[in-house]
Design an enzyme around this catalytic site. Structure first.
Site, short mmCIF file in Angstrom:
data_model
loop_
_atom_site.label_atom_id
_atom_site.label_comp_id
_atom_site.label_asym_id
_atom_site.label_seq_id
_atom_site.Cartn_x
_atom_site.Cartn_y
_atom_site.Cartn_z
N TYR A 1 -1.54 -0.19 11.21
CA TYR A 1 -2.05 -0.93 9.92
C TYR A 1 -1.33 -0.97 8.77
O TYR A 1 -0.19 -1.56 8.25
CB TYR A 1 -3.27 -0.69 9.36
CG TYR A 1 -4.01 -0.61 7.68
CD1 TYR A 1 -3.59 -2.37 7.17
CD2 TYR A 1 -3.42 -0.33 6.47
CE1 TYR A 1 -3.66 -2.77 5.57
CE2 TYR A 1 -3.42 -0.53 5.15
CZ TYR A 1 -3.08 -1.56 4.38
OH TYR A 1 -3.41 -1.99 3.70
N THR B 1 0.72 -1.15 0.23
CA THR B 1 0.04 0.18 0.09
C THR B 1 1.06 1.42 -0.41
O THR B 1 1.99 0.94 0.68
CB THR B 1 -0.78 0.02 1.68
OG1 THR B 1 -1.67 1.24 1.84
CG2 THR B 1 0.28 -0.28 2.42
N ASP B 2 0.07 2.39 -0.37
CA ASP B 2 1.12 3.65 -0.45
C ASP B 2 0.50 4.21 0.72
O ASP B 2 2.06 5.62 1.57
CB ASP B 2 -0.14 4.64 -0.99
CG ASP B 2 -1.20 5.15 -0.62
OD1 ASP B 2 -1.92 4.20 -0.05
OD2 ASP B 2 -1.73 5.83 -1.74
N GLU B 3 -0.03 3.54 1.88
CA GLU B 3 0.13 4.02 3.45
C GLU B 3 1.36 3.93 4.29
O GLU B 3 2.05 4.39 4.84
CB GLU B 3 -0.95 3.07 3.73
CG GLU B 3 -2.52 3.99 3.30
CD GLU B 3 -3.22 3.23 4.76
OE1 GLU B 3 -2.76 3.04 5.24
OE2 GLU B 3 -4.69 3.73 3.75
N LYS C 1 1.99 -3.49 7.67
CA LYS C 1 2.56 -3.24 6.01
C LYS C 1 3.92 -3.33 5.76
O LYS C 1 4.51 -4.07 4.95
CB LYS C 1 1.19 -2.75 5.03
CG LYS C 1 0.22 -3.14 4.86
CD LYS C 1 -0.15 -4.67 4.26
CE LYS C 1 -0.20 -4.48 3.06
NZ LYS C 1 -0.43 -5.93 2.69
#
Ligand code: NAD
Ligand code: DAU
Length: 349
Positions: A158, A133-135, A162
């Site tokens: 989260y 993810t870009d997060e 990741k």
């Protein structure tokens, strides 16, 4: 790359089920998909109803937890797994804030187990593709983009879990020479998304005349990508991506949350007039803790090196998504009521 037995993890979730349908329909993939999914609240075998009949002999489903290392090793040898596309994860930020434990287990320990099993698979193993993810990059100010060189700065349990899994994948390439690729993608939307995420939640609440809870001032920005475009990016990277590399995937589609919620209201008013504007249902609620302000992806690497760019426009993708949720009320009822979980219990124990 010719893959015979592709292990897809989390194939009963939102992106995973779209990917399984996508890959089995491709002419340049003739192998078999082995879908391993624990069937958490977010995993629903109904998302792949009819797939075995449509692709006889090419689809196997196994209800297994990726945190079970022994079971994963057995699957690798029994099914002669030669590539992995790893989606399985706890994926919802709000849930990670309330109960982070399962995020640590599935996203970190589960990924570690898969990497170990892949490492032991030997020379016939071709690729471990990790969906991220870009997060992991944290939050942007009003300008700029995430590139593959942006330092990791995850802000939620989260995204931290990741980020840890991305580092493990990278380390297995550097240390053991495992053939890996990673994609870091922005927000997806489309059919089969569990209605806890912004777009499906707002569509269903607006249809039912319930409040539309917008966090904070509603001006947080996400970069939206139609799920099928993401599936195409993943397969492109798997086929042609440089081993050991990371590719950012995005939609070139920055929108403030409030703009999206208003657009959903307007599109529904147009299609199903209800005598008043659904915008009146918008309710500003307290902000999400640690809420990232803005995400925006620079996907020039995958465009330049692999020729991928998104095909679907946000306006047409959103209309398709709204239509899907309107036409699949039985699905939405079953996932929201937990009725499908009773079905899973009956069929899988
Ligand atoms: P989802 O929550 O819809 O699906 C997750 C799937 O994983 C479910 O089928 C669930 O049952 C399964 N799963 C969870 N724990 C498991 C375990 N321990 N063992 C086996 N299966 C397990 O998630 P999604 O939105 O489809 O996301 C898929 C992947 O893509 C995730 O890795 C997520 O981090 C990543 N991603 C999502 C988005 C997005 O916008 N949704 C964007 C970028 C990256
Ligand atoms: O960027 C990729 C990520 O996108 C993925 O890695 C995650 O798995 C996926 O869940 C998604 O994370 P977000 O937190 O961005 O998605 P969510 O749909 O939860 O929220 C989108 C934005 O909308 C965010 O700014 C919070 C806001 N929001 C969300 C909900 C559920 C609201 O204002 N109200 C809501 O009720």
């Amino acid at each position: 790359m010719e893959v015979k037995n592709l292990l897809v993890t989390g194939g009963c979730g939102f992106i995973g089920s779209n990917f399984v349908r996508y890959i089995l329909s491709r002419e340049d993939f003739s192998g078999r998909v082995i879908n391993v999914d624990k069937l958490t609240y977010a995993g629903n075998p109904e998302n792949l109803a009819g797939i075995e009949e449509a692709f006889p002999g090419r689809y196997v489903f196994l209800r297994v937890d990726i945190c079970d290392a022994e079971a994963m090793e057995k699957i690798f040898s029994e099914f002669e797994i030669d590539a992995v596309c790893h989606f399985a994860a706890e994926s919802h930020v709000d849930r990670s804030i309330k109960r982070p434990e399962s995020f640590i287990q599935t996203n970190i320990v589960g990924t570690f187990n898969l990497l170990e099993a892949a490492k032991k698979a030997g020379d016939s193993f071709k690729l471990f593709h990790h969906i991220s993810t870009d997060e992991v990059y944290g939050s942007l100010g009003p300008t700029g983009f995430f590139t593959e060189e942006t330092p990791y700065r995850p802000n939620s349990p989260y995204s931290a879990s990741k980020a840890a899994s991305d580092h493990l994948v990278r380390a297995y390439h550097e240390t053991y020479g495992l053939p890996t690729t990673i994609s870091n993608c922005s927000n997806n939307y489309g059919p089969y998304q569990f209605p806890e995420k912004l777009i499906p939640l707002m569509i269903l609440n607006a249809l039912e005349g319930r409040p539309l809870p917008v966090y904070g001032d509603g001006k947080n920005v996400r970069d939206w990508l139609y799920v099928v475009d993401h599936c195409e990016a993943i397969w492109t990277i798997m086929k042609e991506g440089r081993r050991g590399d990371t590719y950012n995937v995005g939609g070139n589609c920055e929108r403030e949350n409030i703009t999206i919620v208003e657009l959903i209201c307007d599109l529904l008013d147009e299609k199903f007039p209800c005598g008043t504007s659904r915008r009146s249902l918008i309710t500003f609620v307290p902000d999400r803790p640690g809420h990232d302000r803005r995400y925006a992806i620079d996907f020039s690497k995958i465009r330049r090196e692999l020729g991928w760019s998104p095909r679907e426009s946000f306006e047409s993708g959103l209309k398709k998504t709204i239509n899907w949720y309107v036409e699949n009320r039985a699905w939405t009822e079953r996932v929201r009521s937990g009725e499908y979980q009773a079905w899973i219990k009956e069929h899988y124990g």
